[in-house]
Design a protein around this motif. Structure first.
Motif, mmCIF file in Angstrom:
data_model
loop_
_atom_site.group_PDB
_atom_site.id
_atom_site.type_symbol
_atom_site.label_atom_id
_atom_site.label_comp_id
_atom_site.label_asym_id
_atom_site.label_seq_id
_atom_site.Cartn_x
_atom_site.Cartn_y
_atom_site.Cartn_z
ATOM 1 N N ARG A 93 0.909 -6.035 10.834
ATOM 2 C CA ARG A 93 1.874 -5.661 9.969
ATOM 3 C C ARG A 93 1.391 -5.529 8.736
ATOM 4 N N GLY A 94 0.520 -5.670 8.126
ATOM 5 C CA GLY A 94 0.589 -5.570 6.753
ATOM 6 C C GLY A 94 -0.843 -6.521 6.530
ATOM 7 N N THR A 95 -0.861 -6.414 4.920
ATOM 8 C CA THR A 95 -1.968 -7.555 4.134
ATOM 9 C C THR A 95 -2.096 -9.219 5.438
ATOM 10 N N THR A 96 -0.900 -9.239 4.674
ATOM 11 C CA THR A 96 -0.610 -10.084 4.826
ATOM 12 C C THR A 96 -0.972 -11.196 7.277
ATOM 13 N N GLU A 97 -0.904 -10.428 7.676
ATOM 14 C CA GLU A 97 -0.722 -10.192 8.984
ATOM 15 C C GLU A 97 -2.156 -10.654 9.227
ATOM 16 N N GLU A 123 -6.692 -15.042 -6.281
ATOM 17 C CA GLU A 123 -5.476 -14.665 -4.852
ATOM 18 C C GLU A 123 -3.953 -14.763 -5.038
ATOM 19 N N HIS A 124 -3.836 -13.620 -3.633
ATOM 20 C CA HIS A 124 -2.330 -13.623 -4.065
ATOM 21 C C HIS A 124 -2.310 -14.451 -2.619
ATOM 22 N N HIS A 125 -1.466 -15.528 -2.588
ATOM 23 C CA HIS A 125 -0.781 -16.395 -1.564
ATOM 24 C C HIS A 125 -1.022 -15.706 -0.349
ATOM 25 N N SER A 126 -1.108 -14.719 -0.362
ATOM 26 C CA SER A 126 -1.744 -14.233 1.552
ATOM 27 C C SER A 126 -3.244 -14.456 1.747
ATOM 28 N N ASN A 127 -3.814 -14.788 0.544
ATOM 29 C CA ASN A 127 -4.989 -14.802 0.895
ATOM 30 C C ASN A 127 -5.357 -16.520 0.346
ATOM 31 N N MET A 171 -11.880 -11.534 -0.797
ATOM 32 C CA MET A 171 -11.807 -12.261 -2.237
ATOM 33 C C MET A 171 -10.602 -10.467 -2.261
ATOM 34 N N VAL A 172 -9.491 -11.294 -3.176
ATOM 35 C CA VAL A 172 -8.918 -10.428 -3.286
ATOM 36 C C VAL A 172 -10.319 -8.796 -4.469
ATOM 37 N N TYR A 173 -9.952 -7.960 -4.104
ATOM 38 C CA TYR A 173 -10.464 -6.682 -4.882
ATOM 39 C C TYR A 173 -9.644 -6.094 -5.957
ATOM 40 N N VAL A 174 -8.360 -6.340 -5.895
ATOM 41 C CA VAL A 174 -7.742 -5.683 -7.071
ATOM 42 C C VAL A 174 -6.584 -6.588 -7.454
ATOM 43 N N SER A 175 -6.195 -7.509 -8.041
ATOM 44 C CA SER A 175 -5.706 -8.254 -8.430
ATOM 45 C C SER A 175 -4.010 -7.761 -8.764
ATOM 46 N N ASN A 176 -2.986 -8.547 -7.489
ATOM 47 C CA ASN A 176 -2.107 -7.726 -7.791
ATOM 48 C C ASN A 176 -1.300 -8.736 -8.878
ATOM 49 N N SER A 177 -1.346 -9.946 -10.243
ATOM 50 C CA SER A 177 -0.990 -10.030 -10.966
ATOM 51 C C SER A 177 -1.845 -9.976 -12.612
ATOM 52 N N VAL A 200 -12.341 -8.790 2.236
ATOM 53 C CA VAL A 200 -11.930 -8.208 1.395
ATOM 54 C C VAL A 200 -10.339 -7.869 1.497
ATOM 55 N N ASP A 201 -9.268 -8.782 0.366
ATOM 56 C CA ASP A 201 -8.033 -8.509 0.073
ATOM 57 C C ASP A 201 -8.123 -6.669 -0.082
ATOM 58 N N GLY A 202 -7.561 -6.039 0.747
ATOM 59 C CA GLY A 202 -7.906 -4.409 -0.367
ATOM 60 C C GLY A 202 -6.340 -4.055 -0.804
ATOM 61 N N ALA A 203 -5.418 -5.047 -0.868
ATOM 62 C CA ALA A 203 -3.784 -4.589 -0.895
ATOM 63 C C ALA A 203 -3.611 -3.224 -1.850
ATOM 64 N N GLN A 204 -3.977 -4.048 -2.785
ATOM 65 C CA GLN A 204 -3.524 -2.856 -4.471
ATOM 66 C C GLN A 204 -4.638 -1.729 -4.480
ATOM 67 N N ALA A 205 -5.784 -2.198 -3.338
ATOM 68 C CA ALA A 205 -7.584 -1.402 -3.665
ATOM 69 C C ALA A 205 -7.511 0.070 -3.507
ATOM 70 N N PHE A 223 -5.401 -4.044 4.251
ATOM 71 C CA PHE A 223 -4.300 -3.622 3.635
ATOM 72 C C PHE A 223 -2.817 -3.035 4.028
ATOM 73 N N SER A 224 -2.224 -3.055 3.097
ATOM 74 C CA SER A 224 -0.454 -2.497 3.772
ATOM 75 C C SER A 224 0.154 -1.362 3.444
ATOM 76 N N GLY A 225 0.634 -0.966 4.232
ATOM 77 C CA GLY A 225 0.657 1.131 4.729
ATOM 78 C C GLY A 225 1.952 0.923 3.176
ATOM 79 N N HIS A 226 3.064 0.321 2.791
ATOM 80 C CA HIS A 226 3.496 0.202 1.881
ATOM 81 C C HIS A 226 3.212 0.462 0.581
ATOM 82 N N LYS A 227 2.280 -0.125 0.303
ATOM 83 C CA LYS A 227 1.236 -0.049 -1.058
ATOM 84 C C LYS A 227 0.792 0.980 -1.363
ATOM 85 N N ILE A 228 0.774 1.884 -0.184
ATOM 86 C CA ILE A 228 -0.214 3.836 -0.744
ATOM 87 C C ILE A 228 0.629 4.416 0.337
HETATM 88 N N1 PLP Z 1 -3.066 -9.326 -1.587
HETATM 89 C C1 PLP Z 1 -2.541 -8.743 -2.399
HETATM 90 C C2 PLP Z 1 -3.401 -7.980 -3.942
HETATM 91 C C3 PLP Z 1 -0.807 -7.682 -3.096
HETATM 92 O O1 PLP Z 1 -0.462 -7.126 -4.009
HETATM 93 C C4 PLP Z 1 -0.153 -8.450 -1.592
HETATM 94 C C5 PLP Z 1 1.123 -7.897 -1.992
HETATM 95 O O2 PLP Z 1 1.760 -7.761 -2.566
HETATM 96 C C6 PLP Z 1 -0.670 -9.318 -0.404
HETATM 97 C C7 PLP Z 1 -1.880 -9.330 -0.128
HETATM 98 C C8 PLP Z 1 0.322 -9.124 0.611
HETATM 99 O O3 PLP Z 1 0.689 -7.633 1.340
HETATM 100 P P1 PLP Z 1 1.455 -7.449 2.612
HETATM 101 O O4 PLP Z 1 3.000 -8.817 2.297
HETATM 102 O O5 PLP Z 1 2.123 -6.252 2.336
HETATM 103 O O6 PLP Z 1 1.156 -8.412 3.510
#
Ligand code: PLP
Length: 407
Positions: A93-97, A123-127, A171-177, A200-205, A223-228
């Motif tokens: 479903r996405g990076t989180t899943e 890290e994003h909460h999902s990692n 570890m996150v590759y590119v920090s979202n915040s 590797v959390d590649g959501a933003q990468a 990674f997640s489809g909706h970020k790309i």
């Molecule tokens: N990791 C990072 C760095 C993100 O930016 C995000 C979403 O903002 C996630 C993980 C989680 O992605 P998703 O909510 O699409 O599962």
């Protein structure tokens, strides 16, 4: 490198023509989710209008057509990430899943009490949370590699935290915040020298630059489809085949089995072992279109242009009295997190919204980052390749208006 024709490309995105409160929308919330080009919208609606059917289960024409489209997308993702085989590409479903899958299947099976999982402070909460859940379940420990005031990983500290008990670096590759680009290749090399696998959390990468999982040699990549520029509800877990083979299924149900009886069930081969139930077929098809769209423009071309935007945005924001950037790493992507003296980020977000400017305000699912920088929240402008310097100017003008209001 050919320059991007941004004005031409903007026409691909119907949402960029929207008006809010009668003003042209300035969409600067791309780290939360990106807009979809018409090409992606068409791919999804074509599936529903001309052939929606389930995959892998029917011999009839439509089912075979849907299966082919679904598996074509897997092939596209394989090439996009440069995986060795499509068996290493799991749709989630996405990076989180994807991260939860690794925590519950890989972690719960192979880690034990006293083992350690090492993440970073950004890290994003999902990692973070999937590992905390795992720690509660089996008694392992979550360790956190710190960062400096610029929002850069303290590499020596990271190395110091790798111990004989470390079972995984996540570890996150590119920090979202913060926008920080972590030295992920070096992190992977360091961990591998101690036989520690790396997720590797590649959501933003994935929107930042091309990713080559073989060159990186990462063990898992999410990674997640909706970020790309693709749909929501679809993401990818890449995993090295030897790991995925050794892992038990994450969920049980249809499609993930070879045979079922009340006495015994055997599981399907990769990647299907991890894709229980009817998948997000239209979203998988949409993801295929999104990746092809991005490939046609070229991630390097996008990155070069976004670098210009980042430089411009950083300079102009820093020239506004009272603005403090949060996240000033030397290696960073086009994410501008900031606070304005005397204005709560939520108030700022509301005021700039009245001018048609969509930014994100809050903790961006990185509460520990906010705590580290001692701010309740930040305002965040995250720029995509379809944004322009003029849009950044509109944001800055809106910030000045907010400052007037709060004077
Ligand atoms: N990791 C990072 C760095 C993100 O930016 C995000 C979403 O903002 C996630 C993980 C989680 O992605 P998703 O909510 O699409 O599962």
């Amino acid at each position: 490198m050919p320059a991007l024709d941004v004005q031409k490309l903007r026409k691909d995105f119907p949402n960029l023509n929207l008006k809010v409160y009668g003003k042209p929308l300035v969409y600067l919330d791309n780290a939360a989710t990106t807009f979809k080009p018409q090409y992606v919208v068409d791919a999804i609606s074509n599936h529903y209008a001309h052939g929606a059917s389930n995959v892998h289960r029917g011999v009839h024409f439509l089912s075979e057509q849907a299966t082919k489209a679904y598996e074509d997308s897997r092939q596209t993702v394989k090439v996009f990430l440069n995986a060795k085989s499509t068996q290493e590409i799991i749709f989630t479903r996405g990076t989180t899943e994807s991260i939860n899958l690794v925590a519950q299947s890989f972690g719960r099976t192979f880690f034990k009490e006293g083992d350690e999982i090492l993440i970073s402070a950004m890290e994003h909460h999902s990692n973070i949370v999937p590992w905390q859940i795992l720690c509660q379940q089996i008694g392992c420990t979550l360790k956190v590699a710190p960062m400096n005031q610029k929002g850069e990983l303290l590499y020596e500290e990271f190395v110091r935290l790798l111990t004989p008990k470390t079972r995984l670096v996540a570890m996150v590759y590119v920090s979202n915040s913060l926008g920080t680009i972590n030295p992920i290749a070096r992190v992977i090399k360091e961990a591998h020298s101690r036989n520690i696998p790396v997720l590797v959390d590649g959501a933003q990468a994935v929107t930042h630059h091309p990713v080559d999982v073989q060159a990186l040699d990462c063990d898992f990549f999410a990674f997640s489809g909706h970020k790309i520029f693709g749909p929501t509800g679809i993401g990818v877990l890449y995993g090295k085949q030897q790991f995925l083979e050794s892992m038990p299924p994450y969920q049980g149900g249809g499609d993930m089995i070879a045979s079922v009886s009340f006495a015994k069930t055997t599981y399907n081969v990769l990647p299907y072992k991890f894709e229980a139930g009817t998948p997000a077929i239209a979203e998988v098809i949409g993801l295929n279109a999104a990746i092809k769209y991005v490939q046609a423009i070229g991630l390097e071309n996008m990155a070069a242009y976004k670098k210009e935007l980042l430089f411009y945005g950083t300079n102009i924001l820093c020239s506004v009295p009272g603005v403090r950037l949060i996240g000033t790493a030397r290696e960073k992507t086009s994410i501008l997190s900031f606070v304005v003296e005397g204005i709560h980020p939520h108030d700022l977000g509301t005021i700039v919204d009245e001018d048609g400017v969509a930014i994100r305000t809050g903790h961006h699912c990185t509460q520990p980052v906010m705590e580290f920088f001692k701010v309740p929240a930040t305002a965040r402008a995250s720029l995509a390749f379809y944004n322009t310097k003029e849009e950044i100017d509109i944001l800055v003008k809106a910030i000045y208006r907010a400052k007037e209001i709060f004077k």
